[in-house]
Design an enzyme around this catalytic site. Structure first.
Site, PDB file in Angstrom:
ATOM      1  CE  LYS A 181      -2.040   3.296   2.213  1.00 27.32           C
ATOM      2  NZ  LYS A 181      -1.320   4.515   1.573  1.00 27.32           N
ATOM      3  CD  GLU A 256      12.979   0.773  10.000  1.00 25.06           C
ATOM      4  OE1 GLU A 256      13.090   1.382  10.747  1.00 25.06           O
ATOM      5  OE2 GLU A 256      13.403  -0.305   9.469  1.00 25.06           O
ATOM      6  CB  CYS A 290      13.015   8.935   8.435  1.00 24.01           C
ATOM      7  SG  CYS A 290      13.942   7.497   7.363  1.00 24.01           S
ATOM      8  CD  GLU A 386      10.609  12.958  12.059  1.00 24.50           C
ATOM      9  OE1 GLU A 386       9.063  12.624  12.283  1.00 24.50           O
ATOM     10  OE2 GLU A 386      10.806  12.244  11.776  1.00 24.50           O
TER      11      GLU A 386
HETATM   12  P1  NAD Z   1       1.822   8.572   7.313  1.00 23.17           P
HETATM   13  O1  NAD Z   1       2.707   7.828   8.697  1.00 23.17           O
HETATM   14  O2  NAD Z   1       0.689   9.494   7.246  1.00 23.17           O
HETATM   15  O3  NAD Z   1       1.581   7.970   6.408  1.00 23.17           O
HETATM   16  C1  NAD Z   1       2.855   6.464   6.072  1.00 23.17           C
HETATM   17  C2  NAD Z   1       1.725   5.494   5.024  1.00 23.17           C
HETATM   18  O4  NAD Z   1       0.949   5.103   6.711  1.00 23.17           O
HETATM   19  C3  NAD Z   1       0.964   6.265   3.994  1.00 23.17           C
HETATM   20  O5  NAD Z   1       0.917   4.517   3.258  1.00 23.17           O
HETATM   21  C4  NAD Z   1      -0.442   5.803   4.738  1.00 23.17           C
HETATM   22  O6  NAD Z   1      -1.302   6.122   3.612  1.00 23.17           O
HETATM   23  C5  NAD Z   1      -0.477   5.143   5.149  1.00 23.17           C
HETATM   24  N1  NAD Z   1      -2.072   5.866   6.780  1.00 23.17           N
HETATM   25  C6  NAD Z   1      -1.789   6.311   7.066  1.00 23.17           C
HETATM   26  N2  NAD Z   1      -2.514   5.979   8.131  1.00 23.17           N
HETATM   27  C7  NAD Z   1      -3.058   4.742   8.591  1.00 23.17           C
HETATM   28  C8  NAD Z   1      -3.843   4.101   9.413  1.00 23.17           C
HETATM   29  N3  NAD Z   1      -4.895   4.233   9.762  1.00 23.17           N
HETATM   30  N4  NAD Z   1      -3.368   2.822   9.230  1.00 23.17           N
HETATM   31  C9  NAD Z   1      -2.182   2.687   7.800  1.00 23.17           C
HETATM   32  N5  NAD Z   1      -1.596   3.489   7.114  1.00 23.17           N
HETATM   33  C10 NAD Z   1      -2.191   4.388   7.002  1.00 23.17           C
HETATM   34  O7  NAD Z   1       3.384   9.125   7.328  1.00 23.17           O
HETATM   35  P2  NAD Z   1       3.871  10.267   6.234  1.00 23.17           P
HETATM   36  O8  NAD Z   1       3.318  12.071   6.717  1.00 23.17           O
HETATM   37  O9  NAD Z   1       3.221   9.512   4.767  1.00 23.17           O
HETATM   38  O10 NAD Z   1       5.697  10.232   6.353  1.00 23.17           O
HETATM   39  C11 NAD Z   1       5.439  10.887   7.404  1.00 23.17           C
HETATM   40  C12 NAD Z   1       6.229  10.368   8.635  1.00 23.17           C
HETATM   41  O11 NAD Z   1       7.170   9.423   8.389  1.00 23.17           O
HETATM   42  C13 NAD Z   1       7.190  11.249   9.462  1.00 23.17           C
HETATM   43  O12 NAD Z   1       7.422  10.913  10.628  1.00 23.17           O
HETATM   44  C14 NAD Z   1       8.950  10.555   9.096  1.00 23.17           C
HETATM   45  O13 NAD Z   1       9.532  10.585  10.313  1.00 23.17           O
HETATM   46  C15 NAD Z   1       7.747   8.619   8.609  1.00 23.17           C
HETATM   47  N6  NAD Z   1       9.522   8.022   7.952  1.00 23.17           N
HETATM   48  C16 NAD Z   1       9.567   7.251   8.546  1.00 23.17           C
HETATM   49  C17 NAD Z   1      11.078   6.682   7.918  1.00 23.17           C
HETATM   50  C18 NAD Z   1      12.310   5.393   8.845  1.00 23.17           C
HETATM   51  O14 NAD Z   1      12.419   4.754   8.021  1.00 23.17           O
HETATM   52  N7  NAD Z   1      12.191   5.734  10.023  1.00 23.17           N
HETATM   53  C19 NAD Z   1      11.184   6.667   6.731  1.00 23.17           C
HETATM   54  C20 NAD Z   1       9.999   7.449   5.781  1.00 23.17           C
HETATM   55  C21 NAD Z   1       9.121   8.116   6.800  1.00 23.17           C
END
Ligand code: NAD
Length: 484
Positions: A181, A256, A290, A386
């Site tokens: 997804k 992650e 991240c 962050e």
């Molecule tokens: P997000 O959590 O909003 O979304 C991430 C993914 O989760 C997307 O595909 C989204 O559609 C899905 N999602 C959203 N709500 C969901 C739910 N309730 N259940 C299941 N899936 C759901 O995050 P974002 O805004 O896309 O990314 C930014 C964040 O991600 C930042 O905090 C960043 O630090 C973190 N990040 C971490 C890493 C890592 O490897 N540690 C890598 C990239 C991003």
């Protein structure tokens, strides 16, 4: 270079059981170019029914030819896929640049990394094995490493290709089937990759892709009782929800999450070596990384020199559309732009020592000027939270103990680096700093296919990348045979 999107697949469809299918509810989401704010297409809005179909396809596929392939044969498919990705690096980079606003050379690096992940896990597939264990007289005991079964992969928008490479690549090498997804703001390279995997010989149903909203397709995937392992990369808030959903089905999760990663610069550091890393690790991908290094801790003896050099670099940073391939592109969305602008407003009481410049940035794009704050207290919100934008804070410190306390003073623990020549200090700090990865005299934001990666604290748990990921994407079975 024109801004026309050239795709060889239909992004308004899902890939399920090897077929391109429209979402069951027939709905789509707009595809927005972050550099211009223009709508440039539509993507599928997959929902519960589409996830159910994808999980069913993945379940069927694990009992089909895929389940009977040897590890070496699985590896060969990944190696073929690696070569196919490598041959289309420029196409993938251009698609990614338009989808997420990433400057072309950074998007290109992601595509190269995707090929490398497939190469690494293709080569590793037949090296994952169990052990024999000395036991009581009359017994032979050994362990098997088996795939979980159907693995769910939820990917954010910031590094789609790298994160798909590290999670789907490892899951396939270990013999799982996958339902992916991608983020609603970044699904094009996920679809392109799955199309290439099909052409590389991956049997139908082994990799299924359902684009859609987190609240719909994401939730449905996490809650589905037919999913045996979930790999999630994204925000802390969503990670908690994912883990709770997985707990109800009692399935393992790799999380992650975010970070507030420090680079710690001591008086004896090689500053010429450090300076390029100090800024680049903060502004790469417009800070939407991240493992971005958003906190620079500097010992007072070199503080003024480091701040002046970083400020000069910031003044030279150019910000513009992804296809112009400057230092910094737009942020992913209006929402992210508003979040980062809100943080900048909270820094009004602080000293701004350097800011990048917008260059031919279209009005509708989600641009912010990279901003460097100095003399920031470790307790300030900009030093704790962050931001996920091109913003760094410089924090002075006096001695080693204070540096460790500040470095460990946030909820996160993803990456850290130590810049100094004193070898004993390097070793001490590598142990004392809470982070899943510690770099000494370098900073590897986003790099290192071979290096296990993951968080401590609210940065998450579980390890992806490197050979270590294969342990997470497999389950250990113990076989104890009594033969007298
Ligand atoms: P997000 O959590 O909003 O979304 C991430 C993914 O989760 C997307 O595909 C989204 O559609 C899905 N999602 C959203 N709500 C969901 C739910 N309730 N259940 C299941 N899936 C759901 O995050 P974002 O805004 O896309 O990314 C930014 C964040 O991600 C930042 O905090 C960043 O630090 C973190 N990040 C971490 C890493 C890592 O490897 N540690 C890598 C990239 C991003």
């Amino acid at each position: 270079m024109t801004g026309e999107l050239q795709l060889w697949f239909d992004p308004a469809k899902c890939l399920i059981a090897g077929e391109w299918v429209a979402p069951q509810a027939g709905q789509v989401l707009p595809l927005i170019d972050p550099s211009t704010g223009q709508e440039i297409g539509a993507i599928a809005r997959g929902q519960q029914g589409d996830i159910a179909a994808a999980v069913a396809a993945a379940e069927a596929a694990r009992h089909g030819p895929w389940g009977r392939l040897s590890a070496a044969e699985r590896g060969r498919i990944l190696l073929t896929l690696s070569r196919m990705v490598a041959a289309r690096v420029d196409d993938l980079a251009r698609i990614e640049a338009m989808d997420v606003g990433k400057p072309l050379k950074q998007a290109r690096a992601d595509a190269v990394a995707l090929a490398r992940y497939c190469e690494f896990y293709g080569g590793a597939a037949d090296k994952l094995h169990g052990q024999t264990i000395p036991y009581m007289d009359g017994y032979t005991v050994y362990t098997l490493r088996e795939p979980h079964g159907v693995t769910g992969h939820i990917v954010p928008w910031n590094y789609p290709m790298q994160i798909i490479g590290r999670s789907v690549g490892a899951a396939l090498a270990a013999g799982n089937t996958c339902v992916l997804k991608p983020a609603e703001d970044a699904c094009l390279t996920a679809l392109a990759f799955a199309d290439m995997a099909k052409a590389a010989g991956l049997p139908d149903g082994v990799l299924n892709v359902v684009p859609g909203l987190g609240a719909e397709a994401g939730v449905a995937l996490c809650q589905h009782p037919g999913v045996h392992h979930i790999s999630f990369t994204g925000s802390v808030q969503t990670g908690v929800q994912v883990q709770m959903a997985a707990a109800r089905n009692v399935v393992p999760v790799t999380l992650e999450l975010g970070g507030k990663s420090p680079q710690v610069v001591f008086d004896d550091a090689d500053l010429d070596a450090a300076l390029p890393f100090l800024v680049n690790a903060g502004i790469q991908n417009a800070g939407q990384t991240c493992s971005a290094s958003s906190r620079i801790l500097v010992q007072r003896g070199v503080y003024d020199r480091v701040v002046a050099a970083m400020a000069a670099r910031y003044q030279g940073l150019q910000v513009g559309p992804a296809l112009a391939d400057l230092d910094v592109g737009p942020l992913i969305s209006r929402k992210q732009q508003a979040i980062v602008s809100g943080f900048l407003d909270q820094g009004q009481d602080l000293e701004i020592v350097g800011q990048g410049q917008l260059v031919n940035a279209p009005n509708g794009g989600n641009f912010v000027r990279p901003t460097l704050f100095a003399g920031v207290a470790p307790t300030h919100v900009l030093a704790r939270d962050e931001i996920f934008g091109p913003v760094q804070v410089v924090i002075p410190f006096d001695d080693e103990d204070e540096a460790v306390a500040i470095a460990n003073g946030t909820d996160y623990g993803l990456v850290a680096s130590i810049w100094c020549r004193d070898g004993a200090r390097q070793m001490r700090l590598a142990r004392k700093i809470r982070a899943g990865q510690v770099f000494i005299n370098n900073y590897g934001a986003g790099g290192g296919v071979e290096l296990p990666f993951g968080g401590m604290g609210k940065s998450g748990h579980g390890r992806e990348k490197g050979f270590e990921a294969l342990y997470g994407f497999s389950v250990l079975k113990t076989v104890a045979a009594y033969h007298g």
